[in-house]
Design an enzyme around this catalytic site. Structure first.
Site, PDB file in Angstrom:
ATOM      1  N   HIS A   1     -30.124  -7.427   6.561  1.00  7.41           N
ATOM      2  CA  HIS A   1     -28.685  -7.818   6.958  1.00  7.41           C
ATOM      3  C   HIS A   1     -27.665  -7.325   6.043  1.00  7.41           C
ATOM      4  O   HIS A   1     -26.548  -7.025   6.445  1.00  7.41           O
ATOM      5  CB  HIS A   1     -28.883  -9.151   7.159  1.00  7.41           C
ATOM      6  CG  HIS A   1     -29.473  -9.883   8.173  1.00  7.41           C
ATOM      7  ND1 HIS A   1     -29.288 -10.662   9.372  1.00  7.41           N
ATOM      8  CD2 HIS A   1     -31.039  -9.753   8.281  1.00  7.41           C
ATOM      9  CE1 HIS A   1     -30.080 -10.758  10.100  1.00  7.41           C
ATOM     10  NE2 HIS A   1     -31.296 -10.412   9.512  1.00  7.41           N
TER      11      HIS A   1
ATOM     12  N   HIS B   1     -42.326  -0.827   8.558  1.00  6.59           N
ATOM     13  CA  HIS B   1     -42.722  -2.256   9.157  1.00  6.59           C
ATOM     14  C   HIS B   1     -41.677  -2.503  10.183  1.00  6.59           C
ATOM     15  O   HIS B   1     -41.670  -3.396  10.907  1.00  6.59           O
ATOM     16  CB  HIS B   1     -42.014  -3.392   8.212  1.00  6.59           C
ATOM     17  CG  HIS B   1     -40.646  -3.379   7.751  1.00  6.59           C
ATOM     18  ND1 HIS B   1     -40.153  -2.214   7.168  1.00  6.59           N
ATOM     19  CD2 HIS B   1     -39.714  -4.277   7.718  1.00  6.59           C
ATOM     20  CE1 HIS B   1     -38.999  -2.515   6.917  1.00  6.59           C
ATOM     21  NE2 HIS B   1     -38.537  -3.506   7.151  1.00  6.59           N
TER      22      HIS B   1
ATOM     23  N   ASP C   1     -22.743 -12.737  11.529  1.00  5.32           N
ATOM     24  CA  ASP C   1     -24.009 -11.917  11.523  1.00  5.32           C
ATOM     25  C   ASP C   1     -25.005 -12.797  12.401  1.00  5.32           C
ATOM     26  O   ASP C   1     -24.736 -14.028  12.691  1.00  5.32           O
ATOM     27  CB  ASP C   1     -24.693 -12.132  10.020  1.00  5.32           C
ATOM     28  CG  ASP C   1     -26.105 -11.178  10.085  1.00  5.32           C
ATOM     29  OD1 ASP C   1     -26.219 -10.428  10.900  1.00  5.32           O
ATOM     30  OD2 ASP C   1     -26.755 -11.354   9.001  1.00  5.32           O
TER      31      ASP C   1
END
Length: 421
Positions: A6, A318, A111
């Site tokens: 983030h 990932h 966010d």
């Protein structure tokens, strides 16, 4: 959320706002702030912009908490219980953050995790999204599951926003962006943000450096190693900043890599193997011995630079969104082994929508890994390289002058300027 993935996109967005001559206050946890100052040039980069400042709050966890893996949810809960009340208290103060040298606050950019809600509601996705492709917190038996309720509550907040900013572009997710526009008045897709920053800095002939928001020390010796390898011969392996792997999984990945006979650069965080101990993990010691002469093992790497290196021909990932976007922009095809959250959906898009890689989720078998790597690097190499190159061209064009993401960023900055009274 003050975690690696983030921080990357939010710091890059802050950089774009600084280039637009905004005053920016970046809210961050004490823990992440210290790590950024220790391992990156973020302070020097933003020192060029007098309107930028960090504002740090505690995240409520002890210094030695891993803040990753299965304990990541403890971290999110602590932020909600400790950090959020402190932030709210600051918000209600009269003229908070304003000073003789700083303009009053115009807007707050939060966010979010709004991608997650859209997975099961978009018409036309039924043909390729399976139950296993949904984030694990949606695959629960109890609708009152506390994690599910928290995620839904956070996601629904997007409907209260005046604007939604997405680190994506129409060429990648045009249908999804169109769906969001039914629920939010203004949507600006300005991604890939890291490419947008690079283009804007070049356009402005700015001396400021590209931001790397690493919370670990980067081992740049891997670039020297890559310099000595043939073109497109190396598969880069990294499972990001939060994933944890078991000893058995590490060994399956290792033997899959070795049996594929491909050169590899593997990022293995020291804290990423479960059941470690106070000394050096014996698995890591074994890995280093087995890898000698066949690949390179490092604790952390400058990922964007690695992906853009001519020696790299594939990425075992990932499927975090930052990693996915960076790989797309670099034109590098992927083998996807997602860990949790939106990664399970991103990996399906890589394989079935954009067709720039393979999705091997829910398995960790050396034979499957070997075959996937061989397919990516040898058997279907031309196919994947061509589709990846085409997609890379599209996303680079969209952040260039005249591109939709470029225009959307201009539209976003103009909208924020219009809020000033």
């Amino acid at each position: 959320m003050p975690v690696q993935g983030h921080l990357n996109s939010m710091l890059n967005l802050s950089h774009l706002f600084c280039l637009a001559e905004f005053d920016v206050t970046f809210i961050i946890s004490d823990f992440s702030h210290r790590r950024l100052l220790q391992h990156t040039t973020v302070a020097a980069t933003f020192a060029r912009y007098p309107g930028f400042q960090f504002l740090a709050f505690p995240d409520g966890l002890p210094e030695d908490h891993p803040r990753s893996g299965h304990r990541a949810m403890e971290f999110m809960s602590s932020v909600n219980n400790v950090t959020v009340p402190l932030f709210k208290e600051m918000m209600i103060q009269e003229n908070f953050l304003a000073s003789a040298t700083r303009r009053p606050v115009t807007c707050f950019v939060a966010d979010g995790k709004s991608m997650d809600e859209l997975i099961e509601s978009i018409p036309g996705m039924e043909g390729f999204i399976r139950r296993r492709d949904l984030p694990s917190f949606y695959r629960v038996d109890d609708l009152n599951d506390p994690v599910l309720k928290d995620i839904v509550a956070v996601t629904m907040l997007i409907k209260r926003a005046r604007v939604a900013i997405f680190n994506t572009c129409e060429d990648l997710e045009g249908q999804i962006v169109a769906e969001v526009r039914k629920h939010v008045p203004r949507v600006f897709s300005i991604g890939p943000i890291h490419e947008q920053v690079k283009y804007r800095l070049t356009e402005k002939k700015a001396e400021s450096s590209i931001i790397t928001a690493s919370l670990w020390a980067e081992d740049r010796s891997c670039i020297d190693w890559l310099d000595a390898q043939p073109s497109k011969s190396v598969i880069y392996v990294s499972f990001g900043s939060l994933a944890l792997v078991t000893t058995e999984q590490v060994l399956e990945v290792l033997h899959g890599l070795l049996d594929s006979s491909q050169r590899f650069l593997w990022v293995m965080r020291p804290d990423s193997i479960t059941a470690g101990n106070d000394g050096e993990d014996p698995v890591l010691v074994e890995l280093k011995e087995l890898v000698k002469g066949k690949g390179l093992l490092v604790a952390w790497a400058p990922q964007e630079k690695v992906l853009n290196h001519p020696a790299v021909g594939g990425f075992m990932t990932h499927s975090g969104w930052n990693s996915t976007l960076e790989s797309i922009a670099a034109g590098v095809p992927m083998v996807c082994w997602p860990y949790f959250g939106d990664q399970t959906t991103n990996s399906r898009f890589v394989s079935e929508v954009w067709r720039i890689g393979l999705d091997i989720k829910d398995t960790c078998d050396r034979k499957i890994i070997e075959k996937a790597i061989r397919d990516l690097m040898e058997v279907r190499k031309d196919e994947f390289m061509e589709s990846s190159a085409n997609l890379a061209k599209l996303v680079k064009n969209t952040v260039s002058k005249g591109g939709l993401s470029y225009d959307n960023l201009d539209g976003l900055t103009q909208y924020i300027k219009s809020l000033v009274i």
